[in-house]
Structures are given as structure tokens and as C-alpha cells.
Design a protein around this motif. Structure first.
Motif, PDB file in Angstrom:
ATOM      1  N   ALA A   1       0.844  -1.196   0.000  1.00 16.23           N
ATOM      2  CA  ALA A   1       0.000   0.000   0.000  1.00 16.23           C
ATOM      3  C   ALA A   1       0.881   1.248   0.000  1.00 16.23           C
ATOM      4  O   ALA A   1       1.806   1.375   0.808  1.00 16.23           O
ATOM      5  CB  ALA A   1      -0.931   0.011   1.203  1.00 16.23           C
ATOM      6  N   LEU A   2       0.558   2.177  -0.885  1.00 11.86           N
ATOM      7  CA  LEU A   2       1.396   3.361  -1.107  1.00 11.86           C
ATOM      8  C   LEU A   2       0.516   4.595  -1.227  1.00 11.86           C
ATOM      9  O   LEU A   2      -0.527   4.558  -1.880  1.00 11.86           O
ATOM     10  CB  LEU A   2       2.198   3.129  -2.393  1.00 11.86           C
ATOM     11  CG  LEU A   2       3.158   4.177  -2.927  1.00 11.86           C
ATOM     12  CD1 LEU A   2       4.218   3.478  -3.798  1.00 11.86           C
ATOM     13  CD2 LEU A   2       2.457   5.222  -3.782  1.00 11.86           C
ATOM     14  N   LYS A   3       0.933   5.683  -0.605  1.00 12.02           N
ATOM     15  CA  LYS A   3       0.195   6.936  -0.705  1.00 12.02           C
ATOM     16  C   LYS A   3       1.168   8.109  -0.692  1.00 12.02           C
ATOM     17  O   LYS A   3       2.335   7.954  -0.348  1.00 12.02           O
ATOM     18  CB  LYS A   3      -0.821   7.089   0.433  1.00 12.02           C
ATOM     19  CG  LYS A   3      -0.180   7.235   1.792  1.00 12.02           C
ATOM     20  CD  LYS A   3      -1.211   7.418   2.890  1.00 12.02           C
ATOM     21  CE  LYS A   3      -1.852   8.780   2.895  1.00 12.02           C
ATOM     22  NZ  LYS A   3      -0.892   9.857   3.225  1.00 12.02           N
ATOM     23  N   ASP A   4       0.649   9.291  -1.068  1.00 14.09           N
ATOM     24  CA  ASP A   4       1.506  10.467  -0.988  1.00 14.09           C
ATOM     25  C   ASP A   4       1.486  11.027   0.430  1.00 14.09           C
ATOM     26  O   ASP A   4       0.724  10.595   1.283  1.00 14.09           O
ATOM     27  CB  ASP A   4       1.116  11.533  -2.024  1.00 14.09           C
ATOM     28  CG  ASP A   4      -0.371  11.850  -2.035  1.00 14.09           C
ATOM     29  OD1 ASP A   4      -1.074  11.446  -1.097  1.00 14.09           O
ATOM     30  OD2 ASP A   4      -0.818  12.516  -2.979  1.00 14.09           O
ATOM     31  N   GLY A   5       2.374  11.995   0.679  1.00 15.56           N
ATOM     32  CA  GLY A   5       2.489  12.535   2.017  1.00 15.56           C
ATOM     33  C   GLY A   5       3.497  11.756   2.854  1.00 15.56           C
ATOM     34  O   GLY A   5       4.238  10.916   2.347  1.00 15.56           O
ATOM     35  N   PRO A   6       3.537  12.036   4.146  1.00 13.93           N
ATOM     36  CA  PRO A   6       4.514  11.390   5.028  1.00 13.93           C
ATOM     37  C   PRO A   6       4.157   9.933   5.276  1.00 13.93           C
ATOM     38  O   PRO A   6       3.034   9.502   4.986  1.00 13.93           O
ATOM     39  CB  PRO A   6       4.392  12.209   6.315  1.00 13.93           C
ATOM     40  CG  PRO A   6       2.967  12.685   6.316  1.00 13.93           C
ATOM     41  CD  PRO A   6       2.645  12.960   4.872  1.00 13.93           C
TER      42      PRO A   6
ATOM     43  N   GLN B   1      12.119  22.303  -1.926  1.00 14.70           N
ATOM     44  CA  GLN B   1      12.183  23.091  -0.693  1.00 14.70           C
ATOM     45  C   GLN B   1      11.654  22.341   0.524  1.00 14.70           C
ATOM     46  O   GLN B   1      11.676  22.886   1.636  1.00 14.70           O
ATOM     47  CB  GLN B   1      11.397  24.389  -0.885  1.00 14.70           C
ATOM     48  CG  GLN B   1      11.989  25.298  -1.955  1.00 14.70           C
ATOM     49  CD  GLN B   1      11.030  26.386  -2.395  1.00 14.70           C
ATOM     50  OE1 GLN B   1       9.948  26.568  -1.809  1.00 14.70           O
ATOM     51  NE2 GLN B   1      11.412  27.113  -3.440  1.00 14.70           N
ATOM     52  N   GLY B   2      11.167  21.132   0.338  1.00 17.36           N
ATOM     53  CA  GLY B   2      10.675  20.351   1.458  1.00 17.36           C
ATOM     54  C   GLY B   2       9.284  20.724   1.917  1.00 17.36           C
ATOM     55  O   GLY B   2       8.876  20.345   3.021  1.00 17.36           O
ATOM     56  N   VAL B   3       8.546  21.458   1.075  1.00 20.73           N
ATOM     57  CA  VAL B   3       7.163  21.806   1.431  1.00 20.73           C
ATOM     58  C   VAL B   3       6.303  20.549   1.480  1.00 20.73           C
ATOM     59  O   VAL B   3       5.446  20.396   2.350  1.00 20.73           O
ATOM     60  CB  VAL B   3       6.591  22.820   0.421  1.00 20.73           C
ATOM     61  CG1 VAL B   3       5.116  23.091   0.700  1.00 20.73           C
ATOM     62  CG2 VAL B   3       7.398  24.113   0.465  1.00 20.73           C
ATOM     63  N   ARG B   4       6.534  19.664   0.519  1.00 19.46           N
ATOM     64  CA  ARG B   4       5.814  18.388   0.510  1.00 19.46           C
ATOM     65  C   ARG B   4       6.604  17.374   1.330  1.00 19.46           C
ATOM     66  O   ARG B   4       7.835  17.398   1.361  1.00 19.46           O
ATOM     67  CB  ARG B   4       5.630  17.887  -0.924  1.00 19.46           C
ATOM     68  CG  ARG B   4       4.851  18.859  -1.798  1.00 19.46           C
ATOM     69  CD  ARG B   4       4.524  18.245  -3.135  1.00 19.46           C
ATOM     70  NE  ARG B   4       3.877  19.217  -4.018  1.00 19.46           N
ATOM     71  CZ  ARG B   4       3.322  18.912  -5.191  1.00 19.46           C
ATOM     72  NH1 ARG B   4       3.347  17.660  -5.623  1.00 19.46           N
ATOM     73  NH2 ARG B   4       2.754  19.844  -5.922  1.00 19.46           N
ATOM     74  N   ARG B   5       5.877  16.457   1.951  1.00 23.80           N
ATOM     75  CA  ARG B   5       6.514  15.463   2.798  1.00 23.80           C
ATOM     76  C   ARG B   5       6.572  14.119   2.090  1.00 23.80           C
ATOM     77  O   ARG B   5       5.910  13.892   1.100  1.00 23.80           O
ATOM     78  CB  ARG B   5       5.764  15.368   4.129  1.00 23.80           C
ATOM     79  CG  ARG B   5       5.729  16.708   4.877  1.00 23.80           C
ATOM     80  CD  ARG B   5       4.999  16.589   6.182  1.00 23.80           C
ATOM     81  NE  ARG B   5       5.717  15.737   7.133  1.00 23.80           N
ATOM     82  CZ  ARG B   5       5.221  15.365   8.303  1.00 23.80           C
ATOM     83  NH1 ARG B   5       4.025  15.777   8.673  1.00 23.80           N
ATOM     84  NH2 ARG B   5       5.921  14.585   9.108  1.00 23.80           N
ATOM     85  N   GLY B   6       7.387  13.213   2.625  1.00 23.62           N
ATOM     86  CA  GLY B   6       7.585  11.937   1.969  1.00 23.62           C
ATOM     87  C   GLY B   6       8.386  12.098   0.691  1.00 23.62           C
ATOM     88  O   GLY B   6       8.021  11.573  -0.363  1.00 23.62           O
ATOM     89  N   VAL B   7       9.499  12.835   0.777  1.00 26.72           N
ATOM     90  CA  VAL B   7      10.278  13.240  -0.396  1.00 26.72           C
ATOM     91  C   VAL B   7      11.717  12.753  -0.272  1.00 26.72           C
ATOM     92  O   VAL B   7      12.301  12.777   0.807  1.00 26.72           O
ATOM     93  CB  VAL B   7      10.268  14.777  -0.551  1.00 26.72           C
ATOM     94  CG1 VAL B   7      11.120  15.209  -1.732  1.00 26.72           C
ATOM     95  CG2 VAL B   7       8.845  15.287  -0.711  1.00 26.72           C
ATOM     96  N   HIS B   8      12.275  12.320  -1.401  1.00 27.96           N
ATOM     97  CA  HIS B   8      13.696  12.014  -1.497  1.00 27.96           C
ATOM     98  C   HIS B   8      14.374  13.144  -2.266  1.00 27.96           C
ATOM     99  O   HIS B   8      13.766  13.718  -3.180  1.00 27.96           O
ATOM    100  CB  HIS B   8      13.891  10.683  -2.233  1.00 27.96           C
ATOM    101  CG  HIS B   8      15.305  10.200  -2.254  1.00 27.96           C
ATOM    102  ND1 HIS B   8      16.246  10.674  -3.153  1.00 27.96           N
ATOM    103  CD2 HIS B   8      15.945   9.273  -1.487  1.00 27.96           C
ATOM    104  CE1 HIS B   8      17.393  10.064  -2.937  1.00 27.96           C
ATOM    105  NE2 HIS B   8      17.248   9.216  -1.935  1.00 27.96           N
ATOM    106  N   PRO B   9      15.621  13.497  -1.943  1.00 35.62           N
ATOM    107  CA  PRO B   9      16.289  14.600  -2.656  1.00 35.62           C
ATOM    108  C   PRO B   9      16.379  14.421  -4.163  1.00 35.62           C
ATOM    109  O   PRO B   9      16.502  15.417  -4.891  1.00 35.62           O
ATOM    110  CB  PRO B   9      17.685  14.618  -2.019  1.00 35.62           C
ATOM    111  CG  PRO B   9      17.512  14.008  -0.667  1.00 35.62           C
ATOM    112  CD  PRO B   9      16.438  12.981  -0.824  1.00 35.62           C
TER     113      PRO B   9
END
Length: 233
Positions: free
Chosen positions: A62-67, A184-192
Motif C-alpha cells: 500500500a502506497l500513498k503520498d504525504g509522510p 524546498q521540502g514543502v511536501r513530505r515523503g520526499v527524497h532529494p
């Protein structure tokens, strides 16, 4: 080819052929999931549906956006997903924009989900099918996301002719609001590496087609003719 570019909310009827575009990041992530061995991706209507499917099928991912969220196995990040072995697995994906757009056109005769990483394969499939009219669903920012519109316009041009330079379309996507928010890290669950991975043109040789399978909308990789095979037809 008659190409229309509409936001999800602007869809007033079911188009015969729909290309649903989400560059940052749903359909870049989907392509990476297939590259990592996933057999299929179930597009969920809601987080609750995704979790219910996961409960019935504990081996599904199961996968979703966000943290990171309890009950979900992964987040909607190509940079994070590219190191996950998904061999033979079913992924359940729920995102804010991409999966919503695909489900909005689920009754179309052909539904393709696209991003820059599968742009050429998507255009080639449209050419092979001889699609005269295509609706491109721009999913991000209520149809205003420039990265999605740029990708949709690029695929449309590649469908109707050769020699289209991708550079300006990729620049637009790289300057988009979504790219800035990811950087800029505004969205969470992000890789560089997420933005760079989303702008990697034609990373994969397959298109992605979604269709109803029972009660589920299922996305699968779709092989397309090679340029040599296409030219010989």
C-alpha cells in the motif's frame, strides 16, 4: 490528432481515449514500481479503500503520498521506491491527483497513465493505435500544474510527428510549483532525487494502461512496438 487538455474537474463526458498525466509524482512512481518488478498497480479511490485492500491482501504493498502513515508500506516517492524489490507484487496506490484523474476516466475505451519517464512509449502507443482524438487529463493543481501540462503537450506533439525537442517542456516542468515544493521540502515523503527522477525523459520503454478488472481499476505496463517495428507497419 485532435488533442484536448483538461483538468479532472473539467471532464464533462467520458472521452474515448484518455492520457492521465501526473509527473510529480504518481505516474513517475508507478513506472518505477513496474521497473522494480511490480506485476500490477491497483488505483484506490481513497486511503480507506487502500487500507481495506491491504487488510484483505496482506502481501500487497500500500502506497500513498504525504509522510509515512500507519498501515501504508511506502510513500509516493520515486527516489525512495527505486530501492524496493517489488518482484511479482501488487501495489495499491492512492494519491491526491494522479489516481483521482485516472478513476475519473475509468470508463474510457483506452486509459493511459503517463509522465516524462514513459513519454515516448506513450506517444508510440497512441500512434500505433491510430488515435484520432485524445483527451489529456492534467491532474495537478486543479488542471493548472505546468509540469503536467508540459508533459501532456510534449506527448501530444510526439504522437503527431518526430523531431520535437523536449528541452523546453522539461525546463517548464523543472520550474513548476510542484518542483519547487519538492525541492524546498514543502511536501513530505520526499527524497532529494525526486525532481531529477521525475524529469528523466524516457527512462522506461513501456507505456502504462489502466482498465477495469472486476471492481478494481488496475494499471499495468504495456509493451509498445520499437521504432523499427513501427516504421515497417
Amino acid at each position: 490528432m485532435d488533442a484536448r487538455f483538461l483538468g479532472t474537474a473539467e471532464l464533462t463526458e467520458v472521452p474515448p481515449v484518455a492520457v492521465v498525466v501526473d509527473v510529480m509524482r504518481a505516474f513517475t512512481v508507478a513506472a518505477w514500481a513496474f521497473a522494480q518488478g511490480a506485476e500490477r498497480i491497483v488505483l484506490a479511490e481513497s486511503p480507506d479503500e487502500a487500507l481495506a485492500l491491504k487488510a484483505r491482501h496482506p502481501d500487497w504493498i500500500a502506497l500513498k503520498d504525504g509522510p509515512p502513515t500507519p498501515g501504508f508500506d511506502a510513500v509516493n516517492s520515486p527516489g525512495l521506491l527505486r530501492s524496493v524489490d517489488l518482484g511479482g507484487r501488487t501495489v495499491v496506490q492512492k494519491t491526491t491527483a494522479g489516481t483521482v484523474g485516472a478513476l475519473a476516466v475509468k470508463d474510457a475505451s483506452l486509459v493511459l497513465c503517463a509522465s516524462f519517464v514513459v513519454a515516448e512509449a506513450t506517444a508510440r502507443l497512441l500512434r500505433t493505435r491510430g488515435c484520432d482524438s485524445v483527451t489529456f487529463v492534467v491532474t495537478g493543481e486543479n488542471g493548472e500544474a505546468d509540469e503536467d501540462l508540459a508533459c501532456a503537450q510534449y506527448i501530444a506533439r510526439r504522437t503527431t510527428g518526430d523531431g520535437t525537442d523536449a528541452a523546453e517542456f522539461l525546463r517548464r516542468a523543472g520550474r513548476s510549483r510542484a518542483a519547487a515544493e519538492l525541492t524546498q521540502g514543502v511536501r513530505r515523503g520526499v527524497h532529494p532525487d525526486d525532481v531529477a527522477l521525475c524529469l528523466e525523459l524516457d527512462r522506461f520503454p513501456f507505456a502504462m494502461a489502466a482498465a477495469q478488472e472486476g471492481s478494481l481499476m488496475v494499471l499495468r505496463p504495456c509493451a509498445v512496438p520499437s521504432p523499427i517495428d513501427e516504421a515497417s507497419n
